[in-house]
Enzyme design. Structure first.
Site, PDB file in Angstrom:
ATOM      1  N   ASP A  11      28.668  44.037  37.926  1.00 30.19           N
ATOM      2  CA  ASP A  11      29.979  44.471  37.452  1.00 30.19           C
ATOM      3  C   ASP A  11      30.880  43.243  37.597  1.00 30.19           C
ATOM      4  O   ASP A  11      30.524  42.284  38.287  1.00 30.19           O
ATOM      5  CB  ASP A  11      30.459  45.635  38.333  1.00 30.19           C
ATOM      6  CG  ASP A  11      31.889  46.028  38.037  1.00 30.19           C
ATOM      7  OD1 ASP A  11      32.232  46.161  36.852  1.00 30.19           O
ATOM      8  OD2 ASP A  11      32.670  46.197  39.001  1.00 30.19           O
ATOM      9  N   LEU A  12      32.010  43.238  36.932  1.00 28.09           N
ATOM     10  CA  LEU A  12      32.905  42.079  37.000  1.00 28.09           C
ATOM     11  C   LEU A  12      34.090  42.305  37.949  1.00 28.09           C
ATOM     12  O   LEU A  12      34.200  41.655  38.995  1.00 28.09           O
ATOM     13  CB  LEU A  12      33.424  41.755  35.595  1.00 28.09           C
ATOM     14  CG  LEU A  12      34.499  40.675  35.500  1.00 28.09           C
ATOM     15  CD1 LEU A  12      33.958  39.318  35.916  1.00 28.09           C
ATOM     16  CD2 LEU A  12      35.052  40.609  34.070  1.00 28.09           C
ATOM     17  N   ASP A  13      34.965  43.250  37.554  1.00 30.08           N
ATOM     18  CA  ASP A  13      36.213  43.464  38.295  1.00 30.08           C
ATOM     19  C   ASP A  13      35.930  43.949  39.713  1.00 30.08           C
ATOM     20  O   ASP A  13      35.361  45.019  39.904  1.00 30.08           O
ATOM     21  CB  ASP A  13      37.080  44.508  37.568  1.00 30.08           C
ATOM     22  CG  ASP A  13      37.471  44.063  36.162  1.00 30.08           C
ATOM     23  OD1 ASP A  13      37.766  42.878  35.981  1.00 30.08           O
ATOM     24  OD2 ASP A  13      37.485  44.916  35.255  1.00 30.08           O
ATOM     25  N   THR A  19      39.906  40.893  39.987  1.00 26.82           N
ATOM     26  CA  THR A  19      40.729  41.506  38.944  1.00 26.82           C
ATOM     27  C   THR A  19      40.959  42.999  39.194  1.00 26.82           C
ATOM     28  O   THR A  19      41.854  43.580  38.573  1.00 26.82           O
ATOM     29  CB  THR A  19      40.081  41.289  37.562  1.00 26.82           C
ATOM     30  OG1 THR A  19      38.667  41.324  37.739  1.00 26.82           O
ATOM     31  CG2 THR A  19      40.505  39.973  36.949  1.00 26.82           C
ATOM     32  N   LYS A  47      38.580  52.746  39.488  1.00 21.65           N
ATOM     33  CA  LYS A  47      37.680  51.591  39.443  1.00 21.65           C
ATOM     34  C   LYS A  47      36.437  51.892  38.605  1.00 21.65           C
ATOM     35  O   LYS A  47      35.783  52.921  38.807  1.00 21.65           O
ATOM     36  CB  LYS A  47      37.275  51.170  40.862  1.00 21.65           C
ATOM     37  CG  LYS A  47      38.414  50.534  41.625  1.00 21.65           C
ATOM     38  CD  LYS A  47      37.938  50.026  42.983  1.00 21.65           C
ATOM     39  CE  LYS A  47      39.086  49.385  43.746  1.00 21.65           C
ATOM     40  NZ  LYS A  47      38.686  48.998  45.110  1.00 21.65           N
ATOM     41  N   GLY A  48      36.128  51.021  37.687  1.00 24.61           N
ATOM     42  CA  GLY A  48      34.944  51.167  36.850  1.00 24.61           C
ATOM     43  C   GLY A  48      35.157  52.078  35.647  1.00 24.61           C
ATOM     44  O   GLY A  48      34.309  52.191  34.773  1.00 24.61           O
ATOM     45  N   ARG A  51      39.974  52.300  30.236  1.00 25.20           N
ATOM     46  CA  ARG A  51      41.445  52.247  30.208  1.00 25.20           C
ATOM     47  C   ARG A  51      42.054  53.640  29.972  1.00 25.20           C
ATOM     48  O   ARG A  51      42.926  54.083  30.712  1.00 25.20           O
ATOM     49  CB  ARG A  51      41.887  51.267  29.118  1.00 25.20           C
ATOM     50  CG  ARG A  51      43.314  50.816  29.243  1.00 25.20           C
ATOM     51  CD  ARG A  51      43.647  49.822  28.140  1.00 25.20           C
ATOM     52  NE  ARG A  51      42.721  48.693  28.081  1.00 25.20           N
ATOM     53  CZ  ARG A  51      42.613  47.866  27.042  1.00 25.20           C
ATOM     54  NH1 ARG A  51      43.386  48.010  25.995  1.00 25.20           N
ATOM     55  NH2 ARG A  51      41.723  46.872  27.068  1.00 25.20           N
ATOM     56  N   SER A 116      30.393  45.276  32.537  1.00 25.45           N
ATOM     57  CA  SER A 116      31.784  45.599  32.854  1.00 25.45           C
ATOM     58  C   SER A 116      32.350  46.528  31.792  1.00 25.45           C
ATOM     59  O   SER A 116      32.131  46.321  30.601  1.00 25.45           O
ATOM     60  CB  SER A 116      32.627  44.323  32.889  1.00 25.45           C
ATOM     61  OG  SER A 116      33.995  44.661  32.996  1.00 25.45           O
ATOM     62  N   ALA A 117      33.104  47.531  32.252  1.00 31.10           N
ATOM     63  CA  ALA A 117      33.753  48.468  31.321  1.00 31.10           C
ATOM     64  C   ALA A 117      34.968  47.846  30.660  1.00 31.10           C
ATOM     65  O   ALA A 117      35.562  48.429  29.761  1.00 31.10           O
ATOM     66  CB  ALA A 117      34.168  49.720  32.082  1.00 31.10           C
ATOM     67  N   SER A 118      35.330  46.632  31.097  1.00 27.61           N
ATOM     68  CA  SER A 118      36.575  46.038  30.617  1.00 27.61           C
ATOM     69  C   SER A 118      36.421  45.340  29.271  1.00 27.61           C
ATOM     70  O   SER A 118      35.531  44.517  29.073  1.00 27.61           O
ATOM     71  CB  SER A 118      37.094  45.031  31.642  1.00 27.61           C
ATOM     72  OG  SER A 118      38.225  44.372  31.114  1.00 27.61           O
ATOM     73  N   ASN A 120      38.427  43.236  28.436  1.00 24.75           N
ATOM     74  CA  ASN A 120      38.923  41.885  28.725  1.00 24.75           C
ATOM     75  C   ASN A 120      37.886  41.048  29.479  1.00 24.75           C
ATOM     76  O   ASN A 120      38.209  39.955  29.958  1.00 24.75           O
ATOM     77  CB  ASN A 120      40.198  41.970  29.580  1.00 24.75           C
ATOM     78  CG  ASN A 120      41.351  42.629  28.835  1.00 24.75           C
ATOM     79  OD1 ASN A 120      41.832  42.086  27.840  1.00 24.75           O
ATOM     80  ND2 ASN A 120      41.795  43.785  29.287  1.00 24.75           N
ATOM     81  N   LYS A 147      31.141  54.761  32.928  1.00 28.50           N
ATOM     82  CA  LYS A 147      30.577  54.987  34.261  1.00 28.50           C
ATOM     83  C   LYS A 147      31.294  56.211  34.835  1.00 28.50           C
ATOM     84  O   LYS A 147      32.491  56.347  34.595  1.00 28.50           O
ATOM     85  CB  LYS A 147      30.855  53.777  35.174  1.00 28.50           C
ATOM     86  CG  LYS A 147      30.265  52.455  34.652  1.00 28.50           C
ATOM     87  CD  LYS A 147      30.810  51.273  35.454  1.00 28.50           C
ATOM     88  CE  LYS A 147      30.388  49.946  34.828  1.00 28.50           C
ATOM     89  NZ  LYS A 147      30.934  48.758  35.509  1.00 28.50           N
ATOM     90  N   GLU A 171      27.979  46.620  42.282  1.00 27.72           N
ATOM     91  CA  GLU A 171      29.207  47.338  41.924  1.00 27.72           C
ATOM     92  C   GLU A 171      30.170  47.481  43.092  1.00 27.72           C
ATOM     93  O   GLU A 171      29.742  47.597  44.241  1.00 27.72           O
ATOM     94  CB  GLU A 171      28.831  48.765  41.490  1.00 27.72           C
ATOM     95  CG  GLU A 171      28.677  48.964  40.010  1.00 27.72           C
ATOM     96  CD  GLU A 171      30.006  48.980  39.260  1.00 27.72           C
ATOM     97  OE1 GLU A 171      31.069  48.950  39.904  1.00 27.72           O
ATOM     98  OE2 GLU A 171      29.978  49.031  38.021  1.00 27.72           O
ATOM     99  N   ASP A 172      31.470  47.549  42.788  1.00 30.42           N
ATOM    100  CA  ASP A 172      32.468  47.826  43.829  1.00 30.42           C
ATOM    101  C   ASP A 172      33.054  49.236  43.681  1.00 30.42           C
ATOM    102  O   ASP A 172      33.885  49.626  44.499  1.00 30.42           O
ATOM    103  CB  ASP A 172      33.621  46.816  43.754  1.00 30.42           C
ATOM    104  CG  ASP A 172      34.467  47.018  42.510  1.00 30.42           C
ATOM    105  OD1 ASP A 172      33.882  47.206  41.416  1.00 30.42           O
ATOM    106  OD2 ASP A 172      35.702  47.013  42.613  1.00 30.42           O
TER     107      ASP A 172
END
Ligand code: BG6
Ligand code: MG
Length: 219
Positions: A11-13, A19, A47-48, A51, A116-118, A120, A147, A171-172
């Site tokens: 995962d990214l954020d 982020t 989280k995850g 938007r 990542s779900a983002s 961005n 997710k 994942e966080d």
């Protein structure tokens, strides 16, 4: 050693860079403007999550009814604030151990994915200057189910040319850990054990990521 028969999907954020904190800041200013209560405990549910779904969670405690058009505007307002925050990102914003683990996995031949779900994610990865480590980056815009649905992890694994049993997810987010487990992968949680209790193992940050300890669980 070449371990191209196994993969790690990040995962990214909140895992590679902080982020998750920028998302929180951007949502918080929107929630404050709307007079809707929003704190770090509620933020764990965001989280995850995509938007629009995040916005729905924030608006749960509002008495007002918003039209779809208004919701689209509110989500865009949050994104504008978020995009302004990520414009300042440099490689210094990599979380502890991120660069080192990506280097090690690459050197040893593991396949590396990003789930990542983002929407961005790509500009963030580029600003962090780590794009070249990834063999496959899922385009969040192509994912229908957020997710904790496993769809994004299935997409990452298949993009890497692998199957879930030979992949580790990192994942966080509670929703992210659920998605990894639902995909049938080994789950490494980055954060607090009481929050990420469904992970197979929880580490404080990527400095504690020990691929050799997890290999016994991936076939
Ligand atoms: C996830 C974050 O990675 O991406 C969520 O954990 C965020 O907090 C989601 O809402 C969607 O991000 P974006 O950038 O498309 O609004
Ligand atoms: Mg995250």
């Amino acid at each position: 050693m070449n371990r191209s028969d196994a993969g790690v999907v990040f995962d990214l954020d909140g895992v590679i860079t902080d982020t998750a904190e920028y998302h929180y800041t951007a949502w918080k200013s929107l929630a404050d403007r709307l007079g809707v209560p929003f704190d770090r405990q509620l933020n764990e549910r965001l989280k995850g999550v995509s938007r629009m779904e995040s916005l729905e969670i924030i608006l749960e405690s509002s008495d007002r009814v918003f039209t779809d058009e208004q919701k689209t505007k509110l989500a865009a307002e949050k994104n504008t604030a978020y995009v302004a925050l990520i414009e300042t990102i440099t490689p210094e914003n990599l979380l502890p151990g991120a660069q080192e683990i990506l280097e090690l996995l690459k050197r040893e031949g593991y396949r590396i994915g990003l789930a990542s779900a983002s929407k961005n994610a790509l500009p963030v990865i580029k600003s962090l200057q780590v794009a070249e480590y990834f063999d496959y980056i899922v385009n969040a815009a192509t994912i229908k189910n957020s997710k904790p649905d496993p769809e994004i992890f299935f997409a990452a694994v298949s993009g890497l040319g692998l199957t879930p049993e030979v992949c580790i997810g990192v994942e966080d987010a509670i929703a992210g850990i659920k998605a990894i487990k639902a995909a049938g992968m080994f789950a490494v949680g980055v954060g607090k054990p009481d929050i990420l209790c469904q992970a197979d193992v929880v580490i404080k940050n990527l400095r504690e990521f020990k691929i050799e300890d997890y290999l016994q669980y991936v076939r």
